[in-house]
Design a protein around this motif. Structure first.
Motif, PDB file in Angstrom:
ATOM      1  N   GLU A 292      -2.555   5.866  -0.124  1.00  0.00           N
ATOM      2  CA  GLU A 292      -3.662   4.938   0.109  1.00  0.00           C
ATOM      3  C   GLU A 292      -3.920   4.760   1.605  1.00  0.00           C
ATOM      4  O   GLU A 292      -5.068   4.677   2.040  1.00  0.00           O
ATOM      5  CB  GLU A 292      -3.352   3.577  -0.533  1.00  0.00           C
TER       6      GLU A 292
ATOM      7  N   LEU B 217      -5.626  -3.086   3.743  1.00  0.00           N
ATOM      8  CA  LEU B 217      -5.416  -2.782   2.325  1.00  0.00           C
ATOM      9  C   LEU B 217      -4.779  -3.957   1.593  1.00  0.00           C
ATOM     10  O   LEU B 217      -5.093  -4.214   0.424  1.00  0.00           O
ATOM     11  CB  LEU B 217      -4.554  -1.523   2.184  1.00  0.00           C
TER      12      LEU B 217
ATOM     13  N   ALA C 111       0.841  -1.199   0.000  1.00  0.00           N
ATOM     14  CA  ALA C 111       0.000   0.000   0.000  1.00  0.00           C
ATOM     15  C   ALA C 111       0.876   1.249   0.000  1.00  0.00           C
ATOM     16  O   ALA C 111       1.890   1.310   0.693  1.00  0.00           O
ATOM     17  CB  ALA C 111      -0.909   0.000   1.222  1.00  0.00           C
TER      18      ALA C 111
ATOM     19  N   TYR D 234      -7.394   5.910   3.379  1.00  0.00           N
ATOM     20  CA  TYR D 234      -8.224   4.929   4.082  1.00  0.00           C
ATOM     21  C   TYR D 234      -8.481   5.387   5.515  1.00  0.00           C
ATOM     22  O   TYR D 234      -9.611   5.259   6.014  1.00  0.00           O
ATOM     23  CB  TYR D 234      -7.543   3.553   4.086  1.00  0.00           C
TER      24      TYR D 234
ATOM     25  N   LYS E  12      -6.370  -5.603  -1.671  1.00  0.00           N
ATOM     26  CA  LYS E  12      -5.604  -5.743  -2.904  1.00  0.00           C
ATOM     27  C   LYS E  12      -5.508  -7.215  -3.316  1.00  0.00           C
ATOM     28  O   LYS E  12      -5.525  -7.542  -4.507  1.00  0.00           O
ATOM     29  CB  LYS E  12      -4.194  -5.168  -2.719  1.00  0.00           C
TER      30      LYS E  12
END
Length: 309
Positions: A156, A281, A152, A160, A285
Motif C-alpha cells: 500500500e 494512509l 499500512a 501510494y 483507513k
C-alpha cells in the motif's frame, strides 16, 4: 502581504493536509445549535414563552421540538458515538494526555499558518478554537482505539507513493520574512534603519501593515514559485540567504524582504516520504474503519436510537 495567498491558499492546503481526519474531526455546528438553545432554555420553565410575534407566542416546548425535529437524530447519534468511544477507552485503560492533545493542536494550527488563520477559518464556519480542540480530542481518542486496525502494508505504501510522486517532489522553496508599508518614503526609512543595524523583527512589529505576521518578525515561512505576487516572488528567489532587499513594490504596497533559508528542488524519494505516507494512509483507513468499528460496537452494546428514521 499577498492576502489571497496567505488566507485562501494556506487554508486550502491545510484542509487538504487534514482531510484524512475529516470524518472524526466532527462537524460541531449542529451540536452548537442545540447547546446554545439549551442554554437559552435553562431560564425558562415548562410552557413559558421564548418569543412573541404580534399576539402569537412561541413556547419553550415549540422551540425544543423543532430543534429535535431538525437536528435531533444527528446530534443523538453523535452523542451515542461519543459515549461508546469513552466506554471503550475506559475498558482498554487508554487515555489522551494533555501533552498529546496540545501537540496535535499545534500541528493543526501550524498547518493553517498560525492561530490567527485558524481563528479566521473557524469563524467562517461559526466555530471557535475550543470547538476545534474538542474535535481534535475526539480524533485522538478514536485514533488510539483503532490504531491496531490502521497499519499500512508495504504494498500500500509503495502504491501510494507511485500514484502520488508529484506530491512528494520538493520544489525549489525560499523562506523569507517581510515588512510591508504603504508609502515609498516609509519603506526607504525602514531600509535605512536596517542598513544601520536595526533588528528586522523589531521593525516588522513597529512598521509592517501585514497584521497576520508583523508580531512574528514578518515571517512568511517557506513558499514556492507561483505562491506570491510576481514582483515579490522575483525578488525573493533572486536573493541570497541573509540578504535584505531594497523596497519592492507590489499591488499591496512596498515590501522589505529578508531571505532566511532556501530549499533546492528535489525529486521524490520513497524512503524520505515513507513516514508521511504511513500517516496519510492511517488517516484514510481511519475514515473507513471508524464506521465499521462503530457499527460493531453499536451491535455489541445493543444501541437503540429512538429518533432514527
Amino acid at each position: 502581504m499577498d492576502t489571497e495567498r496567505m488566507d485562501n491558499e494556506k487554508m486550502d492546503a491545510a484542509a487538504s493536509k487534514t482531510s484524512g481526519k475529516g470524518l472524526v474531526y466532527m462537524v460541531v455546528g449542529i451540536i452548537a445549535v442545540i447547546a446554545i438553545a439549551a442554554v437559552l432554555l435553562i431560564g425558562f420553565g415548562s410552557g413559558e414563552v421564548v418569543a412573541k410575534v404580534g399576539g402569537e407566542k412561541i413556547t419553550k416546548e415549540e422551540l425544543y421540538n423543532k430543534l429535535v425535529e431538525y437536528y435531533g437524530e444527528s446530534v443523538l447519534d453523535s452523542l451515542i458515538a461519543e459515549k461508546i468511544v469513552d466506554m471503550e477507552l475506559k475498558k482498554a485503560n487508554i487515555t489522551v494526555t494533555d501533552e498529546e492533545l496540545q501537540k496535535e493542536m499545534n500541528e493543526v494550527i501550524e498547518s493553517y499558518g498560525g492561530v490567527d488563520y485558524v481563528n479566521t477559518y473557524l469563524a467562517m464556519q461559526g466555530l471557535t478554537l475550543e470547538d476545534l480542540k474538542e474535535d481534535v480530542l475526539s480524533y485522538l481518542k478514536v485514533m488510539k482505539l483503532l490504531e491496531p486496525r490502521l497499519t499500512a502494508t508495504e504494498e500500500e505504501i509503495v502504491a501510494y507513493f507511485e500514484a502520488n510522486k508529484s506530491y512528494f517532489d520538493q520544489p525549489e522553496q525560499v523562506e523569507a520574512s517581510h515588512i510591508l508599508v504603504y508609502e515609498e518614503e516609509t519603506a526607504k526609512e525602514v531600509k535605512r534603519k536596517l542598513d544601520e543595524g536595526a533588528d528586522f523583527a523589531q521593525l516588522a512589529a513597529e512598521y509592517s501593515k501585514d497584521t497576520g505576521n508583523a508580531q512574528y518578525g514578518g515571517e512568511l515561512g517557506y513558499f514556492g514559485r507561483g505562491e506570491m505576487v510576481e514582483e515579490f516572488e522575483e525578488a525573493a528567489f533572486s536573493m541570497k540567504v541573509g540578504e535584505i532587499s531594497d523596497p519592492v513594490k507590489t499591488k499591496f504596497g512596498y515590501h522589505i524582504i529578508k531571505v532566511t533559508d532556501r530549499k533546492e528542488a528535489k525529486a521524490a524519494n520513497l524512503e524520505d516520504s515513507r513516514e508521511e505516507i504511513k500517516e496519510i494512509l492511517k488517516g484514510q483507513k481511519l475514515n473507513t474503519e471508524y464506521a465499521t468499528w462503530l457499527n460493531e460496537k453499536k451491535t455489541e452494546y445493543n444501541v437503540v436510537n429512538t429518533l432514527a428514521k
